[in-house]
Write an enzyme that holds these catalytic residues in place. Structure first.
Site, PDB file in Angstrom:
ATOM      1  N   ASP A  99       0.847  -1.197   0.000  1.00  0.00           N
ATOM      2  CA  ASP A  99       0.000   0.000   0.000  1.00  0.00           C
ATOM      3  C   ASP A  99       0.881   1.245   0.000  1.00  0.00           C
ATOM      4  O   ASP A  99       1.696   1.437   0.907  1.00  0.00           O
ATOM      5  CB  ASP A  99      -0.897  -0.017   1.235  1.00  0.00           C
ATOM      6  CG  ASP A  99      -2.114   0.887   1.087  1.00  0.00           C
ATOM      7  OD1 ASP A  99      -2.124   1.716   0.164  1.00  0.00           O
ATOM      8  OD2 ASP A  99      -3.062   0.758   1.883  1.00  0.00           O
ATOM      9  N   ASP A 100       0.718   2.081  -1.019  1.00  0.00           N
ATOM     10  CA  ASP A 100       1.463   3.351  -1.112  1.00  0.00           C
ATOM     11  C   ASP A 100       2.969   3.140  -1.178  1.00  0.00           C
ATOM     12  O   ASP A 100       3.743   3.979  -0.697  1.00  0.00           O
ATOM     13  CB  ASP A 100       1.133   4.271   0.071  1.00  0.00           C
ATOM     14  CG  ASP A 100      -0.291   4.799   0.024  1.00  0.00           C
ATOM     15  OD1 ASP A 100      -1.036   4.417  -0.893  1.00  0.00           O
ATOM     16  OD2 ASP A 100      -0.662   5.582   0.906  1.00  0.00           O
ATOM     17  N   CYS A 150      -6.463   3.864  -3.932  1.00  0.00           N
ATOM     18  CA  CYS A 150      -6.650   2.501  -3.417  1.00  0.00           C
ATOM     19  C   CYS A 150      -7.767   1.692  -4.072  1.00  0.00           C
ATOM     20  O   CYS A 150      -7.517   0.685  -4.724  1.00  0.00           O
ATOM     21  CB  CYS A 150      -6.880   2.557  -1.909  1.00  0.00           C
ATOM     22  SG  CYS A 150      -5.499   3.242  -0.986  1.00  0.00           S
ATOM     23  N   ARG A 177      -7.440  -1.626  -6.686  1.00  0.00           N
ATOM     24  CA  ARG A 177      -7.740  -2.973  -6.194  1.00  0.00           C
ATOM     25  C   ARG A 177      -8.901  -3.604  -6.958  1.00  0.00           C
ATOM     26  O   ARG A 177      -8.901  -4.813  -7.217  1.00  0.00           O
ATOM     27  CB  ARG A 177      -8.040  -2.908  -4.698  1.00  0.00           C
ATOM     28  CG  ARG A 177      -6.820  -2.503  -3.889  1.00  0.00           C
ATOM     29  CD  ARG A 177      -7.155  -1.983  -2.489  1.00  0.00           C
ATOM     30  NE  ARG A 177      -5.991  -1.316  -1.941  1.00  0.00           N
ATOM     31  CZ  ARG A 177      -5.083  -1.911  -1.179  1.00  0.00           C
ATOM     32  NH1 ARG A 177      -5.245  -3.183  -0.843  1.00  0.00           N
ATOM     33  NH2 ARG A 177      -4.044  -1.248  -0.734  1.00  0.00           N
ATOM     34  N   LYS A 229      -5.958  -5.485   3.912  1.00  0.00           N
ATOM     35  CA  LYS A 229      -6.877  -4.400   3.564  1.00  0.00           C
ATOM     36  C   LYS A 229      -7.726  -4.771   2.362  1.00  0.00           C
ATOM     37  O   LYS A 229      -7.214  -5.143   1.315  1.00  0.00           O
ATOM     38  CB  LYS A 229      -6.064  -3.140   3.277  1.00  0.00           C
ATOM     39  CG  LYS A 229      -6.854  -1.980   2.700  1.00  0.00           C
ATOM     40  CD  LYS A 229      -5.926  -0.821   2.434  1.00  0.00           C
ATOM     41  CE  LYS A 229      -6.591   0.262   1.603  1.00  0.00           C
ATOM     42  NZ  LYS A 229      -5.690   1.394   1.335  1.00  0.00           N
ATOM     43  N   HIS A 240     -11.065  -2.790   1.216  1.00  0.00           N
ATOM     44  CA  HIS A 240     -11.388  -1.477   0.646  1.00  0.00           C
ATOM     45  C   HIS A 240     -12.212  -1.554  -0.643  1.00  0.00           C
ATOM     46  O   HIS A 240     -12.079  -0.701  -1.526  1.00  0.00           O
ATOM     47  CB  HIS A 240     -10.112  -0.661   0.408  1.00  0.00           C
ATOM     48  CG  HIS A 240     -10.356   0.813   0.604  1.00  0.00           C
ATOM     49  ND1 HIS A 240      -9.364   1.762   0.490  1.00  0.00           N
ATOM     50  CD2 HIS A 240     -11.480   1.502   0.914  1.00  0.00           C
ATOM     51  CE1 HIS A 240      -9.865   2.968   0.718  1.00  0.00           C
ATOM     52  NE2 HIS A 240     -11.148   2.829   0.971  1.00  0.00           N
ATOM     53  N   SER A 253      -8.724   1.468   4.629  1.00  0.00           N
ATOM     54  CA  SER A 253      -7.400   1.917   5.051  1.00  0.00           C
ATOM     55  C   SER A 253      -7.352   2.115   6.563  1.00  0.00           C
ATOM     56  O   SER A 253      -8.343   2.523   7.187  1.00  0.00           O
ATOM     57  CB  SER A 253      -7.032   3.228   4.357  1.00  0.00           C
ATOM     58  OG  SER A 253      -6.975   3.048   2.957  1.00  0.00           O
ATOM     59  N   HIS A 311       1.333   2.455   4.008  1.00  0.00           N
ATOM     60  CA  HIS A 311       0.337   3.501   4.214  1.00  0.00           C
ATOM     61  C   HIS A 311       0.515   4.112   5.603  1.00  0.00           C
ATOM     62  O   HIS A 311       0.853   3.422   6.552  1.00  0.00           O
ATOM     63  CB  HIS A 311      -1.069   2.895   4.069  1.00  0.00           C
ATOM     64  CG  HIS A 311      -2.157   3.885   3.820  1.00  0.00           C
ATOM     65  ND1 HIS A 311      -2.573   4.799   4.768  1.00  0.00           N
ATOM     66  CD2 HIS A 311      -2.940   4.089   2.732  1.00  0.00           C
ATOM     67  CE1 HIS A 311      -3.563   5.520   4.270  1.00  0.00           C
ATOM     68  NE2 HIS A 311      -3.801   5.123   3.038  1.00  0.00           N
ATOM     69  N   ASP A 322      -0.277  -0.818  -5.026  1.00  0.00           N
ATOM     70  CA  ASP A 322      -1.578  -0.355  -5.524  1.00  0.00           C
ATOM     71  C   ASP A 322      -1.479   1.017  -6.165  1.00  0.00           C
ATOM     72  O   ASP A 322      -2.267   1.358  -7.035  1.00  0.00           O
ATOM     73  CB  ASP A 322      -2.617  -0.347  -4.400  1.00  0.00           C
ATOM     74  CG  ASP A 322      -2.275   0.629  -3.273  1.00  0.00           C
ATOM     75  OD1 ASP A 322      -1.097   1.023  -3.160  1.00  0.00           O
ATOM     76  OD2 ASP A 322      -3.190   0.985  -2.498  1.00  0.00           O
ATOM     77  N   ASN A 323      -0.509   1.819  -5.731  1.00  0.00           N
ATOM     78  CA  ASN A 323      -0.281   3.145  -6.316  1.00  0.00           C
ATOM     79  C   ASN A 323       1.010   3.691  -5.733  1.00  0.00           C
ATOM     80  O   ASN A 323       1.673   3.030  -4.920  1.00  0.00           O
ATOM     81  CB  ASN A 323      -1.449   4.101  -6.039  1.00  0.00           C
ATOM     82  CG  ASN A 323      -1.913   4.110  -4.600  1.00  0.00           C
ATOM     83  OD1 ASN A 323      -3.008   3.643  -4.267  1.00  0.00           O
ATOM     84  ND2 ASN A 323      -1.067   4.620  -3.715  1.00  0.00           N
ATOM     85  N   LYS A 378       0.909   9.679  -5.427  1.00  0.00           N
ATOM     86  CA  LYS A 378      -0.438   9.151  -5.238  1.00  0.00           C
ATOM     87  C   LYS A 378      -1.513  10.191  -5.539  1.00  0.00           C
ATOM     88  O   LYS A 378      -1.326  11.376  -5.296  1.00  0.00           O
ATOM     89  CB  LYS A 378      -0.562   8.661  -3.792  1.00  0.00           C
ATOM     90  CG  LYS A 378      -1.913   8.117  -3.390  1.00  0.00           C
ATOM     91  CD  LYS A 378      -1.892   7.666  -1.946  1.00  0.00           C
ATOM     92  CE  LYS A 378      -3.261   7.182  -1.500  1.00  0.00           C
ATOM     93  NZ  LYS A 378      -3.228   6.689  -0.104  1.00  0.00           N
TER      94      LYS A 378
END
Length: 468
Positions: free
Chosen positions: A44-45, A84, A88, A137, A139, A162, A251, A302-303, A333
């Site tokens: 994540d991130d 996010c 996903r 996660k 989301h 998140s 994240h 994811d990004n 992001k």
């Protein structure tokens, strides 16, 4: 005379194809290879430059770098979105947000989720006999039928969105600081609304909340324990498995176990990145121990990193977009600039995925024509990697055609498309960082999902959606 007639009849049935199904049943058990296991780890991130194999300045991903040297590293891999939920949703459905209906992040108050008419990879693999698990996660909706247990996952352990979208008992490092959940029964509101203190973050196991508020400092350890247990149980059962992990790293709020005694002496982001690297390394070790030759292990993001979090955000490597930051924007992001959707990606599968290889191919990689062929998966077609070369993990990056690549990289970036979703409208022209001007490259969102793994590369393209 009767026996002669019977022989002629049987011969005629055989040549007409009526006995082919029976013949296939009689030999299928001997010729079909076992279905491959699939482990997807989604950070994540995580920035492109957070991977040491991508960016020489990063020294904190020992296990990931080792995985890169034993597998294939994709240096031009793009997430389907720079935030996010849309990213996903695309990974699990094989479709961009404009097609699957997920174009924004879901909130704590959202009552919907990934549209129920969308087929997920987990649902398809379930029908093919896989045991499936989602850890981490989600989301993509947390009410009713949007819950992971109703979207193809036999087992779920994780948080619904998140971990900054609810207060915890150990807030971690964040800008602005996230306060812990209030200890009193009275309602306490954070006027800045940055950390959603109205609701304590829940931790689910299947349909039940097992902890609320979440102990954020112990969350990574719990994810690891559940992932290891699932791999062991699935391998012992003899059934193929899909494990999809949505990590809390990287994240914010960042958590480190144990918490840093002196955050000023060590950068919290670096400590958290090391923790994530260790977690992935332990999962890889478990896969190697239980089912090394028959498991595809894939890790990506994811990004891009959350640039507004300053030193609590990751590195975009060379894709820092000074042409936008000079105007008050960000290259990471939540933007369409390259640092927002260009993410690290590694594929590991001994004997199937080439070792110590780097690919600049944008979309093409190991592919399987249809889901039925999962039962007889052979070696990946290496022709799917149009441009591969030995990995140079220790090489210093240098400027080649306007982008920092590894020192022996002399090939231009290779751009291909899936369903013609990317068009290069203008050539990419960029000068050295000190003299960089406005970028003429048109960034585009790409669909990059594991359904692409189950697509044919030639000549008929059959996606999983056609098998619904």
């Amino acid at each position: 005379m009767g026996w002669l007639f019977l022989k002629v009849l049987l011969a005629g049935m055989t040549f007409s194809g009526l006995l082919y199904p029976l013949l296939d049943l009689s030999i299928s058990g001997k010729t079909r290879a076992p279905k491959p296991n699939i482990v997807i780890i989604l950070a994540d991130d995580m920035g492109w430059g957070d991977l040491g194999a991508n960016w020489a300045e990063t020294k904190d991903t020992t296990n990931l770098d080792k995985m890169a040297s034993e597998g294939m590293r994709f240096v031009d891999f793009h997430a389907a979105a720079s935030t996010c939920s849309p990213s996903r949703a695309s990974l699990l459905t094989g479709r961009l947000g404009l097609r699957n209906g997920v174009t924004h992040n879901f909130a704590v108050t959202s009552v919907g989720g990934l549209p129920l008419n969308e087929t997920t990879l987990a649902e398809v693999l379930q029908q093919a006999g896989y045991v499936t698990a989602m850890i981490g996660k989600w989301h993509l909706g947390h009410h009713g039928s949007y819950h992971p247990n109703f979207r193809g996952f036999d087992y779920y352990f994780g948080i619904p969105y998140s971990h900054d979208m609810g207060c915890t008992d150990t807030p971690g490092y964040n800008y602005p600081p996230c306060p812990a959940c209030p200890q009193s029964d009275g309602l306490w509101r954070n006027p800045e609304r940055d950390c959603y203190t109205d609701v304590a973050l829940p931790l689910y196991e299947n349909l039940n909340i097992v902890e609320q508020p979440v102990n954020l400092s112990g969350l990574a350890r719990k994810y690891l324990e559940k992932a290891v247990a699932f791999i062991e149980q699935a391998s012992t059962s003899g059934r193929p498995f899909l494990l999809y992990m949505g990590l809390a790293h990287m994240h914010v709020p960042l958590s480190v176990t144990p918490p840093l005694e002196n955050p000023g002496s060590q950068r919290p982001y670096r400590a958290s990145l090391q923790e994530m690297d260790s977690l992935v390394g332990q999962i890889k070790d478990k896969v190697d121990h239980m089912a090394k030759e028959n498991t595809l292990l894939w890790i990506t993001g994811d990004n891009g990193p959350w640039a507004q979090k300053c030193e609590l955000a990751g590195s975009v490597g060379p894709f820092f977009g000074l042409w936008q930051t000079h105007q008050g924007g960000s290259s990471a992001k939540q933007t369409t600039w390259e640092g927002g959707h260009r993410v690290p990606a590694l594929a590991y599968w001994p004997g199937r995925v080439p070792a110590n290889a780097t690919s600049t191919a944008l979309l093409r990689y190991c592919s399987i024509p249809t889901v039925e062929l999962l039962e007889s998966m052979g070696a990946c077609r290496l022709s799917a990697w149009t441009i591969t070369r030995p990995s140079t993990l220790l090489g210093e990056p240098k400027l080649v055609m306007g982008a920092r690549v590894l020192s022996n990289s002399t090939l231009p970036l290779s751009f291909s498309t899936w369903k013609t979703m990317l068009q290069k409208l203008r050539p990419y022209r960029e000068e050295a960082p000190s003299t960089r001007r406005c970028c003429q490259r048109s960034p585009g969102f790409l669909q990059m999902s594991f359904k692409t793994l189950l697509m044919t590369t030639a000549p008929e393209r059959t996606t999983l959606r056609t098998l619904r």
